[in-house]
Design an enzyme around this catalytic site. Structure first.
Site, PDB file in Angstrom:
ATOM      1  N   CYS A   7       0.863  -1.179   0.000  1.00 30.22           N
ATOM      2  CA  CYS A   7       0.000   0.000   0.000  1.00 30.22           C
ATOM      3  C   CYS A   7       0.900   1.229   0.000  1.00 30.22           C
ATOM      4  CB  CYS A   7      -1.006  -0.013   1.155  1.00 30.22           C
ATOM      5  SG  CYS A   7      -0.317   0.227   2.794  1.00 30.22           S
ATOM      6  N   ARG A  13      -3.630  -0.528   5.305  1.00 34.84           N
ATOM      7  CA  ARG A  13      -4.173  -1.632   4.520  1.00 34.84           C
ATOM      8  C   ARG A  13      -3.233  -2.827   4.398  1.00 34.84           C
ATOM      9  NH1 ARG A  13      -5.740   2.029  -0.506  1.00 34.84           N
ATOM     10  NH2 ARG A  13      -3.919   3.089   0.336  1.00 34.84           N
ATOM     11  N   ASP A 117      -9.025   3.267   1.103  1.00 37.05           N
ATOM     12  CA  ASP A 117      -8.000   3.717   2.042  1.00 37.05           C
ATOM     13  C   ASP A 117      -8.662   4.301   3.288  1.00 37.05           C
ATOM     14  OD1 ASP A 117      -5.784   4.664   3.355  1.00 37.05           O
ATOM     15  OD2 ASP A 117      -5.100   5.953   1.723  1.00 37.05           O
TER      16      ASP A 117
END
Length: 149
Positions: A7, A13, A117
């Protein structure tokens, strides 16, 4: 089989994805994560740690900047977004054949899509992102298991 989740900062994440897959303890699968713009050594975000804890998943994460070492280690690279995938392939063209978005690898069709996100969001936003990642990882496990055979 060595899975690398990517990420941006490697604090939300990708650490959640790493922890979720590690928690499944699938024999023959190793897991790491990194970020395309990470600062080495940062812990996972507080909300990410909370959500993992709520799901009885332990983590001892420290962020890692993506480097040749991780790229060469991985047999599969799963990014959270199309943008991350483009960055990985731009910096490491030799990894293009093993780099996919997580959602792309999870489906047989040419489905694309980003994992949302949660950075800066509420705990509930992190819970939603966790559920999205967990669901998608459930789908990739079948494909990974088939590849192992």
């Amino acid at each position: 089989m060595r899975i690398l989740f990517i990420c941006t900062g490697n604090t939300c994440r990708s650490p959640m994805a790493e922890a979720i897959l590690k928690n499944k303890a699938i024999q023959g699968i190793e897991v790491k994560s990194a970020g395309v713009f990470a600062i080495d050594g940062s812990p996972a975000s507080a909300h990410a740690r909370t959500v993992l804890g709520e799901n009885n998943i332990r983590e001892e994460h420290r962020s890692t900047m993506l480097s040749d070492e991780e790229i060469n280690w991985a047999t599969h690279i799963f990014t959270m977004t199309e943008g991350h995938k483009a960055s990985v392939i731009s910096y490491y063209p030799q990894a293009s054949d093993k780099t996919f978005t997580l959602k792309e690898f999870a489906t047989v069709e040419s489905t694309t899509g980003d994992i949302s996100d949660p950075y800066g969001g509420t705990l509930e936003v992190y819970r939603q992102t966790f559920a999205e990642i967990e669901n998608t990882i459930g789908k990739i496990i079948k494909r990974l298991t088939e590849e192992k055979q």
